[in-house]
Write a protein that holds these residues in place. Sequence first.
Motif, PDB file in Angstrom:
ATOM      1  N   GLU A 121       0.810  -1.218   0.000  1.00  0.00           N
ATOM      2  CA  GLU A 121       0.000   0.000   0.000  1.00  0.00           C
ATOM      3  C   GLU A 121       0.844   1.269   0.000  1.00  0.00           C
ATOM      4  O   GLU A 121       0.303   2.355  -0.240  1.00  0.00           O
ATOM      5  CB  GLU A 121      -0.932  -0.009   1.219  1.00  0.00           C
ATOM      6  N   LEU A 122       2.144   1.170   0.280  1.00  0.00           N
ATOM      7  CA  LEU A 122       3.001   2.354   0.196  1.00  0.00           C
ATOM      8  C   LEU A 122       3.169   2.831  -1.234  1.00  0.00           C
ATOM      9  O   LEU A 122       3.494   3.999  -1.464  1.00  0.00           O
ATOM     10  CB  LEU A 122       4.375   2.054   0.804  1.00  0.00           C
ATOM     11  N   GLY A 123       2.990   1.941  -2.183  1.00  0.00           N
ATOM     12  CA  GLY A 123       3.070   2.330  -3.585  1.00  0.00           C
ATOM     13  C   GLY A 123       4.465   2.634  -4.056  1.00  0.00           C
ATOM     14  O   GLY A 123       4.661   3.512  -4.908  1.00  0.00           O
ATOM     15  N   LEU A 124       5.462   1.924  -3.541  1.00  0.00           N
ATOM     16  CA  LEU A 124       6.839   2.172  -3.933  1.00  0.00           C
ATOM     17  C   LEU A 124       7.123   1.583  -5.307  1.00  0.00           C
ATOM     18  O   LEU A 124       6.542   0.571  -5.703  1.00  0.00           O
ATOM     19  CB  LEU A 124       7.795   1.577  -2.901  1.00  0.00           C
ATOM     20  N   ALA A 125       8.055   2.222  -6.012  1.00  0.00           N
ATOM     21  CA  ALA A 125       8.404   1.732  -7.343  1.00  0.00           C
ATOM     22  C   ALA A 125       9.121   0.392  -7.262  1.00  0.00           C
ATOM     23  O   ALA A 125       8.914  -0.482  -8.100  1.00  0.00           O
ATOM     24  CB  ALA A 125       9.283   2.762  -8.062  1.00  0.00           C
ATOM     25  N   GLY A 126       9.973   0.218  -6.266  1.00  0.00           N
ATOM     26  CA  GLY A 126      10.658  -1.050  -6.040  1.00  0.00           C
ATOM     27  C   GLY A 126      10.394  -1.532  -4.635  1.00  0.00           C
ATOM     28  O   GLY A 126      11.158  -1.203  -3.718  1.00  0.00           O
ATOM     29  N   PRO A 127       9.309  -2.282  -4.399  1.00  0.00           N
ATOM     30  CA  PRO A 127       8.981  -2.727  -3.040  1.00  0.00           C
ATOM     31  C   PRO A 127      10.121  -3.536  -2.440  1.00  0.00           C
ATOM     32  O   PRO A 127      10.662  -4.444  -3.070  1.00  0.00           O
ATOM     33  CB  PRO A 127       7.732  -3.596  -3.245  1.00  0.00           C
ATOM     34  N   PRO A 128      10.530  -3.211  -1.218  1.00  0.00           N
ATOM     35  CA  PRO A 128      11.653  -3.930  -0.597  1.00  0.00           C
ATOM     36  C   PRO A 128      11.229  -5.288  -0.073  1.00  0.00           C
ATOM     37  O   PRO A 128      10.037  -5.593   0.043  1.00  0.00           O
ATOM     38  CB  PRO A 128      12.068  -2.997   0.545  1.00  0.00           C
ATOM     39  N   GLY A 129      12.212  -6.121   0.236  1.00  0.00           N
ATOM     40  CA  GLY A 129      11.938  -7.388   0.892  1.00  0.00           C
ATOM     41  C   GLY A 129      11.580  -7.168   2.346  1.00  0.00           C
ATOM     42  O   GLY A 129      11.741  -6.073   2.901  1.00  0.00           O
ATOM     43  N   LEU A 130      11.107  -8.200   2.989  1.00  0.00           N
ATOM     44  CA  LEU A 130      10.609  -8.091   4.359  1.00  0.00           C
ATOM     45  C   LEU A 130      11.219  -9.184   5.218  1.00  0.00           C
ATOM     46  O   LEU A 130      11.251 -10.347   4.826  1.00  0.00           O
ATOM     47  CB  LEU A 130       9.080  -8.202   4.384  1.00  0.00           C
ATOM     48  N   ALA A 131      11.735  -8.803   6.387  1.00  0.00           N
ATOM     49  CA  ALA A 131      12.277  -9.745   7.360  1.00  0.00           C
ATOM     50  C   ALA A 131      11.723  -9.388   8.730  1.00  0.00           C
ATOM     51  O   ALA A 131      11.868  -8.253   9.177  1.00  0.00           O
ATOM     52  CB  ALA A 131      13.802  -9.713   7.376  1.00  0.00           C
ATOM     53  N   VAL A 132      11.062 -10.336   9.366  1.00  0.00           N
ATOM     54  CA  VAL A 132      10.404 -10.112  10.648  1.00  0.00           C
ATOM     55  C   VAL A 132      11.033 -11.010  11.696  1.00  0.00           C
ATOM     56  O   VAL A 132      11.239 -12.207  11.461  1.00  0.00           O
ATOM     57  CB  VAL A 132       8.888 -10.384  10.555  1.00  0.00           C
ATOM     58  N   HIS A 133      11.337 -10.434  12.847  1.00  0.00           N
ATOM     59  CA  HIS A 133      11.935 -11.174  13.966  1.00  0.00           C
ATOM     60  C   HIS A 133      11.148 -10.830  15.221  1.00  0.00           C
ATOM     61  O   HIS A 133      11.019  -9.658  15.582  1.00  0.00           O
ATOM     62  CB  HIS A 133      13.405 -10.797  14.133  1.00  0.00           C
ATOM     63  N   VAL A 134      10.619 -11.840  15.879  1.00  0.00           N
ATOM     64  CA  VAL A 134       9.785 -11.657  17.066  1.00  0.00           C
ATOM     65  C   VAL A 134      10.424 -12.383  18.241  1.00  0.00           C
ATOM     66  O   VAL A 134      10.887 -13.523  18.095  1.00  0.00           O
ATOM     67  CB  VAL A 134       8.351 -12.181  16.836  1.00  0.00           C
ATOM     68  N   SER A 135      10.436 -11.738  19.398  1.00  0.00           N
ATOM     69  CA  SER A 135      11.025 -12.339  20.595  1.00  0.00           C
ATOM     70  C   SER A 135      10.232 -11.892  21.817  1.00  0.00           C
ATOM     71  O   SER A 135       9.366 -11.027  21.741  1.00  0.00           O
ATOM     72  CB  SER A 135      12.498 -11.940  20.747  1.00  0.00           C
ATOM     73  N   ARG A 136      10.555 -12.519  22.963  1.00  0.00           N
ATOM     74  CA  ARG A 136       9.923 -12.166  24.214  1.00  0.00           C
ATOM     75  C   ARG A 136      10.684 -11.008  24.885  1.00  0.00           C
ATOM     76  O   ARG A 136      11.909 -10.901  24.751  1.00  0.00           O
ATOM     77  CB  ARG A 136       9.932 -13.371  25.167  1.00  0.00           C
ATOM     78  N   PRO A 137       9.982 -10.140  25.597  1.00  0.00           N
ATOM     79  CA  PRO A 137      10.697  -9.102  26.345  1.00  0.00           C
ATOM     80  C   PRO A 137      11.520  -9.716  27.482  1.00  0.00           C
ATOM     81  O   PRO A 137      11.151 -10.728  28.057  1.00  0.00           O
ATOM     82  CB  PRO A 137       9.559  -8.211  26.873  1.00  0.00           C
ATOM     83  N   VAL A 138      12.628  -9.074  27.773  1.00  0.00           N
ATOM     84  CA  VAL A 138      13.516  -9.547  28.839  1.00  0.00           C
ATOM     85  C   VAL A 138      12.881  -9.274  30.188  1.00  0.00           C
ATOM     86  O   VAL A 138      12.463  -8.148  30.473  1.00  0.00           O
ATOM     87  CB  VAL A 138      14.900  -8.870  28.732  1.00  0.00           C
TER      88      VAL A 138
END
Length: 233
Positions: free
Chosen positions: A213-230
Amino acid sequence: MSQPHEGDDGTQRLPVIEQSPDPAAAAGAPGLDQSVSAADYDPVPVLADGEGGKAGRFWSVRRVPAGLLALVLLAASGLFLYDIAAVRAHRSAMRWRVRLADWLAGHPVDDVAVLAGAGAVALLGIWLIVLAVTPGLRGILPMRRESPAVRAGLDRAAAALVLRDRAMEVAGVQSVRVRMGRTRVVVRALSHFRELDDVRADLDAALGTGIRELGLAGPPGLAVHVSRPVRKG
């Protein structure tokens, strides 16, 4: 489910629903014991919907380097022009030029000082060439061109803020850090409840939609990292 039974006093007992034991609890694993999700994966290209026109990066005018270079060349040209005019008028040359000529006459080409000066001048020239052939303005992401007469760009910080707000809407997310690059978006989230893999999957879907939905000319790749709070203490 157990069958109802009648007591001695004629009352009827209500049926009791027997719950099956939790497989994780039966195995001795407490709930929400996962500390880090297996979501640290290579960037996956996010394809944009529709066929938008391609747009290149915005070119920087680089007023500061151009202005500094113009001032240096103007000052050097003025000094040399004045010195040449003074010599033509049968006056002595400026002391700095005489000393520089004497110094150069007493130092060969392979001298360390001469080589250092030449290297500094070469590096300055390479830097100017790089500035001349590269677009610059890395903080602006070009958007798809729906019309040839309109060209738009999106600030990287603003895009990161939009994706951060989209990530905070996912259930279980406590805090999010988004690093928006030209070719990759790295998201690091903390989740205080729900399974981390489920949170990561929801983040992956929500952020993938947000990038499209950002409408970028070259959409970037996506990397998601989820962890628990310390935990403190």
